[in-house]
Design a protein around this motif. Sequence first.
Motif, PDB file in Angstrom:
ATOM      1  N   ASP A  30       0.930  -1.719  -0.010  1.00 28.79           N
ATOM      2  CA  ASP A  30       0.187   0.019  -0.221  1.00 28.79           C
ATOM      3  C   ASP A  30       0.855   1.660   0.480  1.00 28.79           C
ATOM      4  O   ASP A  30       1.902   0.988   0.309  1.00 28.79           O
ATOM      5  CB  ASP A  30      -0.961  -0.006   0.783  1.00 28.79           C
ATOM      6  N   TYR A  31       0.527   1.707  -0.059  1.00 24.85           N
ATOM      7  CA  TYR A  31       0.876   4.033  -0.184  1.00 24.85           C
ATOM      8  C   TYR A  31       0.147   4.977   0.289  1.00 24.85           C
ATOM      9  O   TYR A  31      -1.381   4.498   0.164  1.00 24.85           O
ATOM     10  CB  TYR A  31       1.340   4.536  -1.036  1.00 24.85           C
ATOM     11  N   VAL A  32       0.645   5.488   0.916  1.00 21.77           N
ATOM     12  CA  VAL A  32      -0.044   7.160   1.441  1.00 21.77           C
ATOM     13  C   VAL A  32       1.283   7.674   0.520  1.00 21.77           C
ATOM     14  O   VAL A  32       2.023   8.074   1.735  1.00 21.77           O
ATOM     15  CB  VAL A  32       0.205   6.998   3.225  1.00 21.77           C
ATOM     16  N   THR A  33       0.202   8.800   0.701  1.00 25.45           N
ATOM     17  CA  THR A  33       1.096  10.033   0.559  1.00 25.45           C
ATOM     18  C   THR A  33       0.172  10.985   1.427  1.00 25.45           C
ATOM     19  O   THR A  33      -0.290  11.645   1.686  1.00 25.45           O
ATOM     20  CB  THR A  33       0.143  11.305  -1.033  1.00 25.45           C
ATOM     21  N   LYS A  34       1.658  11.952   1.154  1.00 31.03           N
ATOM     22  CA  LYS A  34       1.501  12.997   2.526  1.00 31.03           C
ATOM     23  C   LYS A  34       1.050  13.959   1.862  1.00 31.03           C
ATOM     24  O   LYS A  34       1.722  14.425   1.235  1.00 31.03           O
ATOM     25  CB  LYS A  34       3.104  13.670   2.799  1.00 31.03           C
ATOM     26  N   PRO A  35       0.450  15.649   2.652  1.00 30.13           N
ATOM     27  CA  PRO A  35      -0.049  14.947   4.355  1.00 30.13           C
ATOM     28  C   PRO A  35      -0.860  13.917   4.414  1.00 30.13           C
ATOM     29  O   PRO A  35      -1.876  13.555   3.596  1.00 30.13           O
ATOM     30  CB  PRO A  35      -0.247  16.423   4.485  1.00 30.13           C
ATOM     31  N   PHE A  36      -1.631  12.580   5.556  1.00 29.23           N
ATOM     32  CA  PHE A  36      -1.937  12.138   5.761  1.00 29.23           C
ATOM     33  C   PHE A  36      -2.841  12.979   7.531  1.00 29.23           C
ATOM     34  O   PHE A  36      -2.002  12.533   7.873  1.00 29.23           O
ATOM     35  CB  PHE A  36      -1.808  10.606   5.347  1.00 29.23           C
ATOM     36  N   SER A  37      -3.847  12.065   7.560  1.00 30.29           N
ATOM     37  CA  SER A  37      -4.361  12.228   8.719  1.00 30.29           C
ATOM     38  C   SER A  37      -4.210  10.820   9.743  1.00 30.29           C
ATOM     39  O   SER A  37      -4.414   9.944   9.267  1.00 30.29           O
ATOM     40  CB  SER A  37      -6.552  11.933   8.862  1.00 30.29           C
ATOM     41  N   PRO A  38      -4.111  11.016  11.043  1.00 31.85           N
ATOM     42  CA  PRO A  38      -3.621   9.661  11.821  1.00 31.85           C
ATOM     43  C   PRO A  38      -4.578   8.331  11.936  1.00 31.85           C
ATOM     44  O   PRO A  38      -4.788   7.508  11.769  1.00 31.85           O
ATOM     45  CB  PRO A  38      -3.626  10.694  13.616  1.00 31.85           C
ATOM     46  N   ALA A  39      -6.334   8.974  11.108  1.00 32.04           N
ATOM     47  CA  ALA A  39      -7.442   7.915  11.412  1.00 32.04           C
ATOM     48  C   ALA A  39      -6.936   7.668   9.531  1.00 32.04           C
ATOM     49  O   ALA A  39      -7.084   5.378  10.158  1.00 32.04           O
ATOM     50  CB  ALA A  39      -8.757   8.628  11.219  1.00 32.04           C
ATOM     51  N   GLU A  40      -6.647   8.287   8.627  1.00 33.65           N
ATOM     52  CA  GLU A  40      -6.121   6.760   7.824  1.00 33.65           C
ATOM     53  C   GLU A  40      -5.140   6.249   7.897  1.00 33.65           C
ATOM     54  O   GLU A  40      -5.518   4.810   7.244  1.00 33.65           O
ATOM     55  CB  GLU A  40      -5.723   8.312   6.900  1.00 33.65           C
ATOM     56  N   LEU A  41      -4.105   6.647   8.361  1.00 31.91           N
ATOM     57  CA  LEU A  41      -3.018   5.891   8.976  1.00 31.91           C
ATOM     58  C   LEU A  41      -2.838   4.442   9.127  1.00 31.91           C
ATOM     59  O   LEU A  41      -2.711   3.359   8.944  1.00 31.91           O
ATOM     60  CB  LEU A  41      -1.679   6.505   9.155  1.00 31.91           C
ATOM     61  N   THR A  42      -3.661   5.251  10.330  1.00 33.08           N
ATOM     62  CA  THR A  42      -4.302   4.063  11.473  1.00 33.08           C
ATOM     63  C   THR A  42      -4.914   2.871  10.610  1.00 33.08           C
ATOM     64  O   THR A  42      -4.920   1.550  11.018  1.00 33.08           O
ATOM     65  CB  THR A  42      -4.753   4.219  12.665  1.00 33.08           C
ATOM     66  N   ALA A  43      -5.868   3.028   9.789  1.00 29.41           N
ATOM     67  CA  ALA A  43      -6.483   1.988   9.199  1.00 29.41           C
ATOM     68  C   ALA A  43      -6.735   1.526   8.722  1.00 29.41           C
ATOM     69  O   ALA A  43      -6.251   0.062   8.138  1.00 29.41           O
ATOM     70  CB  ALA A  43      -7.829   2.873   8.358  1.00 29.41           C
ATOM     71  N   ARG A  44      -4.768   2.225   7.573  1.00 32.90           N
ATOM     72  CA  ARG A  44      -4.196   1.039   6.788  1.00 32.90           C
ATOM     73  C   ARG A  44      -3.093   0.009   7.453  1.00 32.90           C
ATOM     74  O   ARG A  44      -3.310  -0.873   6.806  1.00 32.90           O
ATOM     75  CB  ARG A  44      -3.229   1.996   5.588  1.00 32.90           C
ATOM     76  N   VAL A  45      -2.757   0.593   8.157  1.00 35.22           N
ATOM     77  CA  VAL A  45      -1.823  -0.560   9.340  1.00 35.22           C
ATOM     78  C   VAL A  45      -2.617  -1.351   9.269  1.00 35.22           C
ATOM     79  O   VAL A  45      -2.548  -2.554   9.831  1.00 35.22           O
ATOM     80  CB  VAL A  45      -1.284   0.556  10.253  1.00 35.22           C
ATOM     81  N   ASP A  46      -3.988  -0.908  10.269  1.00 35.91           N
ATOM     82  CA  ASP A  46      -5.217  -2.193  10.856  1.00 35.91           C
ATOM     83  C   ASP A  46      -5.570  -2.977  10.117  1.00 35.91           C
ATOM     84  O   ASP A  46      -5.564  -4.449  10.438  1.00 35.91           O
ATOM     85  CB  ASP A  46      -6.160  -1.515  11.319  1.00 35.91           C
ATOM     86  N   ALA A  47      -5.859  -3.366   8.616  1.00 40.68           N
ATOM     87  CA  ALA A  47      -6.164  -3.637   7.784  1.00 40.68           C
ATOM     88  C   ALA A  47      -4.799  -4.550   7.204  1.00 40.68           C
ATOM     89  O   ALA A  47      -5.478  -5.721   6.893  1.00 40.68           O
ATOM     90  CB  ALA A  47      -6.154  -2.938   5.988  1.00 40.68           C
ATOM     91  N   LEU A  48      -3.564  -4.548   7.168  1.00 38.31           N
ATOM     92  CA  LEU A  48      -2.344  -4.781   6.825  1.00 38.31           C
ATOM     93  C   LEU A  48      -1.855  -6.438   7.899  1.00 38.31           C
ATOM     94  O   LEU A  48      -1.663  -7.466   7.779  1.00 38.31           O
ATOM     95  CB  LEU A  48      -1.537  -4.076   6.928  1.00 38.31           C
ATOM     96  N   MET A  49      -2.044  -5.635   9.413  1.00 38.13           N
ATOM     97  CA  MET A  49      -2.473  -5.759  10.439  1.00 38.13           C
ATOM     98  C   MET A  49      -2.977  -7.218  10.537  1.00 38.13           C
ATOM     99  O   MET A  49      -2.942  -8.492  10.957  1.00 38.13           O
ATOM    100  CB  MET A  49      -2.052  -4.838  11.885  1.00 38.13           C
ATOM    101  N   ARG A  50      -4.220  -6.976  10.480  1.00 42.24           N
ATOM    102  CA  ARG A  50      -5.327  -7.875  10.061  1.00 42.24           C
ATOM    103  C   ARG A  50      -4.851  -9.288   9.560  1.00 42.24           C
ATOM    104  O   ARG A  50      -5.328 -10.253   9.352  1.00 42.24           O
ATOM    105  CB  ARG A  50      -6.680  -7.770   9.850  1.00 42.24           C
ATOM    106  N   ARG A  51      -4.963  -8.834   7.982  1.00 39.34           N
ATOM    107  CA  ARG A  51      -4.295  -9.622   7.077  1.00 39.34           C
ATOM    108  C   ARG A  51      -3.349 -10.906   7.186  1.00 39.34           C
ATOM    109  O   ARG A  51      -2.618 -11.890   6.578  1.00 39.34           O
ATOM    110  CB  ARG A  51      -4.050  -8.598   5.601  1.00 39.34           C
ATOM    111  N   SER A  52      -1.744  -9.956   8.292  1.00 40.23           N
ATOM    112  CA  SER A  52      -0.966 -10.845   8.173  1.00 40.23           C
ATOM    113  C   SER A  52      -1.473 -11.245   9.387  1.00 40.23           C
ATOM    114  O   SER A  52       0.088 -12.125  10.160  1.00 40.23           O
ATOM    115  CB  SER A  52       0.273 -10.035   8.459  1.00 40.23           C
TER     116      SER A  52
END
Length: 227
Positions: A99-121
């Motif tokens: 995945d990729y995140v373009t700066k600037p990003f919100s804390p909610a967006e970044l945490t959601a991306r990490v949560d999704a990958l964490m669930r997948r792994s």
Amino acid sequence: MKKVLVLEDESSIRSFIVINLRRAGYEVIEAESGEEALEKLKVNSDTRVALLDVMLPGIDGFEVCRRIRATNSRIGIIMLTARSQEMDKVTGLMTGADDYVTKPFSPAELTARVDALMRRSGGNDDNSAEISQPPFLLNTRNRTLEKDGRRVKLTQVEYAIVKMFMENPGKALSREEILDLVWGRDYFGELKIVDVNIRRLRLKIEDNATNPVYITTVWGYGYKWGA
């Protein structure tokens, strides 16, 4: 505790990311250079997600991603970039990022991306079984794919895509459906991430990626497993 590596050379941005990930319950490992990140990953081999800034002193984030993927296909990787050019996003994904995140990003967006990958792994599937569709054999207990008896190295996203297709043989799936099924309905990103991951996956499983027979394109709609 679930470990996340944050590679970012700008201390203010790194602190912002670290604080928000810790608030979300993650253990965070910090690095300000690619070389430091690779060394810390050797010590923290149980790290499940890595956030990699693209622009760095020394080796850049793309090279760090390549080196991680050379030995670890299971860790989730998110590229952090301040640049909006399409080629940067595609390069990161083709290098092995999930995945990729373009700066600037919100804390909610970044945490959601990490949560999704964490669930997948996060481990084994509940419905431990094998899905056999010659020449492929998908083992959902150990999350592996074999083609003609040979193991195909997949990232967690690639595994999720193959599993989705093999559970829906012959069914045309739209890009929107694939995005929902693999990345989740709360995903903030763009549809192009589907196309780039399909392209990367074809390079691994097709005999001829330019003339695919396993993951075929449904023009103007999406993709399906099989002709």
